[in-house]
Design a protein around this motif. Structure first.
Motif, PDB file in Angstrom:
ATOM      1  N   SER A  10      66.928  18.580  -5.024  1.00  0.00           N
ATOM      2  CA  SER A  10      68.254  18.513  -5.657  1.00  0.00           C
ATOM      3  C   SER A  10      68.159  17.962  -7.060  1.00  0.00           C
ATOM      4  O   SER A  10      68.954  18.316  -7.923  1.00  0.00           O
ATOM      5  N   GLY A  11      67.170  17.120  -7.309  1.00  0.00           N
ATOM      6  CA  GLY A  11      67.015  16.562  -8.654  1.00  0.00           C
ATOM      7  C   GLY A  11      66.398  17.552  -9.616  1.00  0.00           C
ATOM      8  O   GLY A  11      66.672  17.538 -10.815  1.00  0.00           O
ATOM      9  N   VAL A  12      65.498  18.421  -9.092  1.00  0.00           N
ATOM     10  CA  VAL A  12      64.805  19.354  -9.985  1.00  0.00           C
ATOM     11  C   VAL A  12      65.652  20.600 -10.248  1.00  0.00           C
ATOM     12  O   VAL A  12      65.752  21.072 -11.373  1.00  0.00           O
ATOM     13  N   PHE A  13      66.303  21.115  -9.180  1.00  0.00           N
ATOM     14  CA  PHE A  13      66.989  22.398  -9.298  1.00  0.00           C
ATOM     15  C   PHE A  13      68.493  22.225  -9.352  1.00  0.00           C
ATOM     16  O   PHE A  13      69.250  22.986  -8.758  1.00  0.00           O
ATOM     17  N   TYR A  14      68.967  21.177 -10.033  1.00  0.00           N
ATOM     18  CA  TYR A  14      70.426  20.994 -10.080  1.00  0.00           C
ATOM     19  C   TYR A  14      71.071  21.943 -11.100  1.00  0.00           C
ATOM     20  O   TYR A  14      72.277  22.032 -11.177  1.00  0.00           O
ATOM     21  N   ARG A  15      70.253  22.662 -11.923  1.00  0.00           N
ATOM     22  CA  ARG A  15      70.799  23.653 -12.861  1.00  0.00           C
ATOM     23  C   ARG A  15      70.196  25.032 -12.506  1.00  0.00           C
ATOM     24  O   ARG A  15      69.053  25.130 -12.086  1.00  0.00           O
ATOM     25  N   PRO A  16      70.978  26.066 -12.724  1.00  0.00           N
ATOM     26  CA  PRO A  16      70.467  27.413 -12.365  1.00  0.00           C
ATOM     27  C   PRO A  16      69.226  27.802 -13.146  1.00  0.00           C
ATOM     28  O   PRO A  16      68.321  28.452 -12.625  1.00  0.00           O
ATOM     29  N   GLU A  17      69.129  27.341 -14.436  1.00  0.00           N
ATOM     30  CA  GLU A  17      67.972  27.767 -15.221  1.00  0.00           C
ATOM     31  C   GLU A  17      66.702  27.121 -14.710  1.00  0.00           C
ATOM     32  O   GLU A  17      65.604  27.589 -15.000  1.00  0.00           O
ATOM     33  N   LYS A  18      66.825  26.080 -13.885  1.00  0.00           N
ATOM     34  CA  LYS A  18      65.640  25.427 -13.342  1.00  0.00           C
ATOM     35  C   LYS A  18      64.986  26.274 -12.251  1.00  0.00           C
ATOM     36  O   LYS A  18      63.823  26.059 -11.902  1.00  0.00           O
ATOM     37  N   LEU A  19      65.691  27.250 -11.686  1.00  0.00           N
ATOM     38  CA  LEU A  19      65.150  28.038 -10.589  1.00  0.00           C
ATOM     39  C   LEU A  19      64.017  28.953 -11.060  1.00  0.00           C
ATOM     40  O   LEU A  19      63.270  29.514 -10.249  1.00  0.00           O
ATOM     41  N   GLU A  20      63.869  29.153 -12.367  1.00  0.00           N
ATOM     42  CA  GLU A  20      62.803  29.988 -12.859  1.00  0.00           C
ATOM     43  C   GLU A  20      61.433  29.410 -12.559  1.00  0.00           C
ATOM     44  O   GLU A  20      60.446  30.141 -12.417  1.00  0.00           O
ATOM     45  N   GLY A  21      61.345  28.101 -12.460  1.00  0.00           N
ATOM     46  CA  GLY A  21      60.048  27.449 -12.171  1.00  0.00           C
ATOM     47  C   GLY A  21      59.810  27.276 -10.704  1.00  0.00           C
ATOM     48  O   GLY A  21      58.896  26.518 -10.315  1.00  0.00           O
ATOM     49  N   LEU A  22      60.554  27.878  -9.829  1.00  0.00           N
ATOM     50  CA  LEU A  22      60.420  27.690  -8.388  1.00  0.00           C
ATOM     51  C   LEU A  22      59.057  28.181  -7.915  1.00  0.00           C
ATOM     52  O   LEU A  22      58.377  27.537  -7.110  1.00  0.00           O
ATOM     53  N   GLY A  23      58.612  29.300  -8.413  1.00  0.00           N
ATOM     54  CA  GLY A  23      57.312  29.832  -7.985  1.00  0.00           C
ATOM     55  C   GLY A  23      56.191  28.902  -8.379  1.00  0.00           C
ATOM     56  O   GLY A  23      55.221  28.715  -7.629  1.00  0.00           O
ATOM     57  N   HIS A  24      56.299  28.344  -9.578  1.00  0.00           N
ATOM     58  CA  HIS A  24      55.250  27.398 -10.024  1.00  0.00           C
ATOM     59  C   HIS A  24      55.163  26.189  -9.098  1.00  0.00           C
ATOM     60  O   HIS A  24      54.074  25.767  -8.694  1.00  0.00           O
ATOM     61  N   TYR A  25      56.344  25.659  -8.774  1.00  0.00           N
ATOM     62  CA  TYR A  25      56.354  24.471  -7.878  1.00  0.00           C
ATOM     63  C   TYR A  25      55.839  24.835  -6.496  1.00  0.00           C
ATOM     64  O   TYR A  25      55.114  24.062  -5.863  1.00  0.00           O
ATOM     65  N   ARG A  26      56.162  26.038  -6.035  1.00  0.00           N
ATOM     66  CA  ARG A  26      55.749  26.435  -4.693  1.00  0.00           C
ATOM     67  C   ARG A  26      54.226  26.537  -4.655  1.00  0.00           C
ATOM     68  O   ARG A  26      53.584  26.053  -3.706  1.00  0.00           O
ATOM     69  N   SER A  27      53.633  27.124  -5.648  1.00  0.00           N
ATOM     70  CA  SER A  27      52.173  27.296  -5.634  1.00  0.00           C
ATOM     71  C   SER A  27      51.474  25.932  -5.745  1.00  0.00           C
ATOM     72  O   SER A  27      50.456  25.665  -5.098  1.00  0.00           O
ATOM     73  N   ARG A  28      52.038  25.068  -6.550  1.00  0.00           N
ATOM     74  CA  ARG A  28      51.400  23.745  -6.724  1.00  0.00           C
ATOM     75  C   ARG A  28      51.444  22.961  -5.415  1.00  0.00           C
ATOM     76  O   ARG A  28      50.472  22.324  -5.003  1.00  0.00           O
ATOM     77  N   GLU A  29      52.570  22.975  -4.731  1.00  0.00           N
ATOM     78  CA  GLU A  29      52.701  22.227  -3.480  1.00  0.00           C
ATOM     79  C   GLU A  29      51.838  22.847  -2.397  1.00  0.00           C
ATOM     80  O   GLU A  29      51.295  22.163  -1.534  1.00  0.00           O
ATOM     81  N   THR A  30      51.668  24.170  -2.465  1.00  0.00           N
ATOM     82  CA  THR A  30      50.821  24.836  -1.454  1.00  0.00           C
ATOM     83  C   THR A  30      49.379  24.393  -1.631  1.00  0.00           C
ATOM     84  O   THR A  30      48.661  24.109  -0.655  1.00  0.00           O
ATOM     85  N   GLN A  31      48.917  24.288  -2.873  1.00  0.00           N
ATOM     86  CA  GLN A  31      47.543  23.826  -3.121  1.00  0.00           C
ATOM     87  C   GLN A  31      47.364  22.367  -2.654  1.00  0.00           C
ATOM     88  O   GLN A  31      46.348  22.004  -2.057  1.00  0.00           O
ATOM     89  N   ARG A  32      48.367  21.583  -2.949  1.00  0.00           N
ATOM     90  CA  ARG A  32      48.245  20.164  -2.561  1.00  0.00           C
ATOM     91  C   ARG A  32      48.221  20.046  -1.049  1.00  0.00           C
ATOM     92  O   ARG A  32      47.438  19.268  -0.487  1.00  0.00           O
ATOM     93  N   ASN A  33      48.999  20.805  -0.346  1.00  0.00           N
ATOM     94  CA  ASN A  33      49.065  20.756   1.127  1.00  0.00           C
ATOM     95  C   ASN A  33      47.738  21.217   1.709  1.00  0.00           C
ATOM     96  O   ASN A  33      47.225  20.627   2.673  1.00  0.00           O
ATOM     97  N   SER A  34      47.133  22.200   1.086  1.00  0.00           N
ATOM     98  CA  SER A  34      45.843  22.702   1.590  1.00  0.00           C
ATOM     99  C   SER A  34      44.765  21.639   1.414  1.00  0.00           C
ATOM    100  O   SER A  34      43.905  21.444   2.273  1.00  0.00           O
ATOM    101  N   SER A  35      44.822  20.946   0.294  1.00  0.00           N
ATOM    102  CA  SER A  35      43.827  19.873   0.039  1.00  0.00           C
ATOM    103  C   SER A  35      43.953  18.763   1.068  1.00  0.00           C
ATOM    104  O   SER A  35      42.953  18.262   1.600  1.00  0.00           O
TER     105      SER A  35
END
Length: 772
Positions: A56-81
């Motif tokens: 809610s803090g990161v995506f409180y504006r619609p223009e922030k949704l453009e970075g959703l894929g970046h955040y998803r990939s980063r968290e996926t790598q961290r979870n795998s580690s």
């Protein structure tokens, strides 16, 4: 655009945002695990909440949704580690558990093998039980053999015991104490070892035999102890002459103390005669030596000179012996003996008891003074315990006073009682000598100014002052007690002196020729009393508070008044024959009665001049008052009544001449007119000279105002003397007096209150006639 990262994101790493859409089947599948691990469920809920907060803090504006894929990939790598690290950790734990299980399997096999071996050994022991009976007998034989072997080893020593006893006794007789004590210890050790073995084996009956065999040890111990205590008893002499013998005794005592300590620490077997406690005995013998016959009160002379010699000898001996202890004996004994402190304490306690024993005797005042001075001053002085050769090692200040405060106070009171008896005896003797001198055929001695005096005040004050000064050598408390006693005795002495004056006065009234110089000695007594009064304040120890107690001041005043009274009585005896001729027709016509009275007064005034001025002035005033009262008393004896106006005029003239002559006489002697009481005669003359009797009430009012002690009887007698006062005038005068009662003012010297008016004779109504 900057990336924002929540602080709660790290612990929620296993739950990335792409897991937020977990299905209901996944939740149901996870529910058994959650029921088994409630902490995991709580952690998961917290992670979900943190992830929601972060999203809610990161995506409180619609223009922030453009970075959703970046955040998803980063968290996926961290979870795998994280998952890979967890797998490696679990794998290492599993390998450790596998190794542990293998070791437990091996240990179980070994334990099973040991159990089998123990079972086999148990059956082997059970099969060999019959053979152990033979080994028990072998053990008993071995123990017996060991005992016999030990006995065989000590047999030579046992057989030589009696020989050792004899040799040890010879060594003791030759004062070879260290060698004798070494052999004695060897024999004692042998005996104690045998007794210990018997005690351990419970052979108490055999102990009696051993003790009997070694019975000579007791005699040797007693002989050695006797020599040791003789040496200790002579220690003060030996350390000066032959310290080796004393040191030998101390070494033997210390050996025995170590043996006692060792046996008491073991506490398994205590041989007979142990512990010997020879060190404590050493102290007792040394203390008995110090508190020898010198501290026996039975040999002390209770008189002053004998007691002084005894105390001086004690002082000399104690200082000398303590110097020996400090300089020589301290070097001959171990430091822990504290020999100097022990000796100092012993001397102090012995002296304390010794002084108490002496004080039980009936000591005289000199003996009590010597004890107080010795205990409070000499004992702590540089001549005794404060001697330079004893300091600083010898310090008796911590041992308390030689005499307790209660005992000091009791002794001071006893001393005061003795001094009081002595002072009383001396004062009584002085009083007897004083009154013997009264009957001599010569006048008392005079001082350089010609005043009569005697040695009485000098003797009395010197005696009291000397006792007070002597008491000050002890302490202020004793000085104050003696001072109080001195004042009490001086007051009592004045009382006895006054009684002696009264007795002497009675004897003089019976024969006025004895004593011959009665008046002179009375005057000397007045001077003596004045000297005592002036010097009594000098007795006080404190110069700032030299007040004479009221009771002593009253005793001095009573003494002075009594001496003055006796002098005035003597004057009165010479005046009375002349006063008896007043009033009379002969006197009225020009007699020389008052001239004779003046000669008597002048003669006594010359005597009075031999006393000091304050007393001289007092005697003049009292003599003048006596003359005035006697003159007035003579006028009021109802001997004469004026028959005419001419006689009243003659009476007034005679009163004027007599009073003037007397007043001039006393003024010439040094008595001021304002101090004289003859003014009452002048006032009385005015009452008689009054021409008109009707004015008597006013004149009498002025008279009683001036002389308020004049009563109705006095005024009535004066009215009778006039001879012309009617009953009505008399009634008016007395009525006026009743209406104006008088009060004596403060400081008024009464004159009429001492004059008694004779009661008038009542007229007899029947004529005189012969008895039938």
């Amino acid at each position: 655009m900057e990336e924002q990262e929540s602080p709660a994101l790290a612990p929620a790493a296993p739950h990335s945002p792409d897991t937020m859409g977990m299905s209901a089947e996944d939740e149901r599948a996870a529910s058994p695990r959650d029921e088994e691990w409630p902490e995991a469920e709580k952690a998961e809920k917290l992670a979900r909440g943190a992830a929601l907060k972060w999203a809610s803090g990161v995506f409180y504006r619609p223009e922030k949704l453009e970075g959703l894929g970046h955040y998803r990939s980063r968290e996926t790598q961290r979870n795998s580690s994280i998952q890979s690290r967890l797998k490696s950790t679990v794998q290492s734990y599993l390998e450790g558990v596998s190794a542990g299980l293998e070791q437990l399997r091996s240990a179980a096999q070994e334990v099973q093998s040991v159990c089998q071996d123990l079972g086999a050994a148990r059956w082997a022991l059970l099969d060999s039980a019959d053979h152990f009976q033979g080994l028990q007998q072998m053990r008993a034989l071995v123990e017996k053999h060991v005992q016999l072997a030990s006995v065989v080893q000590v047999l030579p020593q046992i057989f030589s015991v009696q020989e050792v006893f004899s040799h040890t006794l010879q060594l003791l007789h030759g004062q070879r104490l260290l060698e004798a004590h070494a052999e004695l210890m060897m024999v004692e050790h042998l005996r104690d070892d045998i007794l210990s073995q018997l005690h351990l084996r419970g052979l108490s009956s055999a102990q009696t035999t051993v003790l009997s065999y070694f019975s000579g040890l007791q005699q040797l111990n007693e002989t050695l102890a006797k020599q040791l205590w003789d040496i200790v008893g002579s220690s003060l002499r030996l350390v000066r002459e032959d310290p080796v013998l004393f040191v030998t005794a101390v070494r033997i005592i210390e050996r025995e103390e170590k043996i006692d300590d060792t046996l008491l620490l073991e506490a398994t077997f205590l041989p007979p005669g142990r512990p010997k406690g020879w060190r404590q005995k050493f102290y007792h013998v040394l203390q008995d030596t110090i508190t020898g016959p010198r501290f026996c009160a039975a040999h002390v002379d209770a008189e002053g000179p004998g007691l002084a010699r005894h105390l001086a000898a004690l002082q000399k001996d104690i200082v000398s012996e303590l110097r020996v202890v400090k300089d020589l004996m301290v070097q001959c004994v171990p430091a822990h003996y504290n020999i100097l402190s022990v000796c100092t304490t012993t001397y102090h306690q012995a002296l304390t008891s010794h002084l108490q024993e002496i004080l039980r005797e009936d000591l005289d005042k000199q003996g009590l003074f010597l004890l107080l001075e010795w205990a409070l001053h000499v004992y702590h002085s540089p001549e005794m315990m404060g001697h330079p050769d004893l300091l600083p090692e010898v310090d008796v200040s911590a041992l308390g006073p030689l005499m307790s405060p209660e005992l000091v106070d009791q002794t001071e009171r006893r001393y005061v009682v003795k001094v009081k008896a002595s002072v009383l005896e001396w004062m009584q003797r002085t009083l007897e000598v004083e009154f013997k001198e009264w009957f001599r055929e010569e006048e008392p001695e005079t001082d350089h100014q010609g005043f009569f005096q005697s040695a009485l005040p000098v003797i009395v004050m010197q005696m009291l002052n000397e006792n007070i000064q002597v008491a000050s050598l002890i302490n202020d408390s004793l000085q104050q007690k003696v001072y109080n006693m001195a004042l009490e005795e001086l007051e009592a002495f004045l009382g006895r002196l006054r009684e002696a004056l009264v007795q002497c006065g009675k004897e003089h009234q019976q024969d006025r020729a004895v004593p011959k110089y009665y008046v002179s000695y009375l005057l000397a007594m007045l001077n003596n009393n004045l000297a005592l009064s002036n010097s009594v304040s000098s007795l006080h120890p404190n110069t700032a508070h030299r007040e004479v107690p009221a009771s002593l001041r009253a005793a001095l005043d009573r003494m002075q008044k009594k001496a003055c009274q006796l002098l005035l009585e003597e004057l009165l005896l010479d005046l009375q024959p002349l006063c008896l001729q007043l009033p009379s027709r002969k006197w009225l016509s020009g007699s020389q009665l008052v001239g004779s009275m003046c000669e008597v007064i002048d003669k006594y005034a010359k005597h009075f001049s031999r006393v000091r001025k304050p007393i001289f002035t007092l005697l003049l005033m009292e003599s003048e008052l006596l003359v005035a009262s006697q003159y007035l008393r003579a006028l009021m004896q109802r001997k004469m009544v004026c028959k005419s106006e001419e006689e009243r005029g003659q009476l007034c003239d005679r009163l004027l001449q007599d009073t003037t002559q007397l007043r001039e006489l006393f003024c010439g002697l040094g008595l001021d007119q304002s101090q004289q009481s003859l003014e009452a005669v002048f006032a009385l003359r005015e009452l008689i000279c009054l021409k008109d009797p009707a004015l008597l009430s006013l004149e009498v009012l002025g008279f009683i105002t001036k002389y308020p002690d004049a009563s109705d009887e006095h005024i009535s007698t004066l009215l009778d003397l006039r001879g012309d006062v009617s009953k009505e005038v008399r009634h008016v005068v007395l009525e006026m007096m009743a209406q104006h009662p008088q009060v004596l003012p403060e400081g008024y010297r009464p004159i009429f209150s001492t004059i008694l008016v004779p009661v008038p004779e009542l007229p007899f109504c029947l004529r005189k006639g012969k008895c039938a």
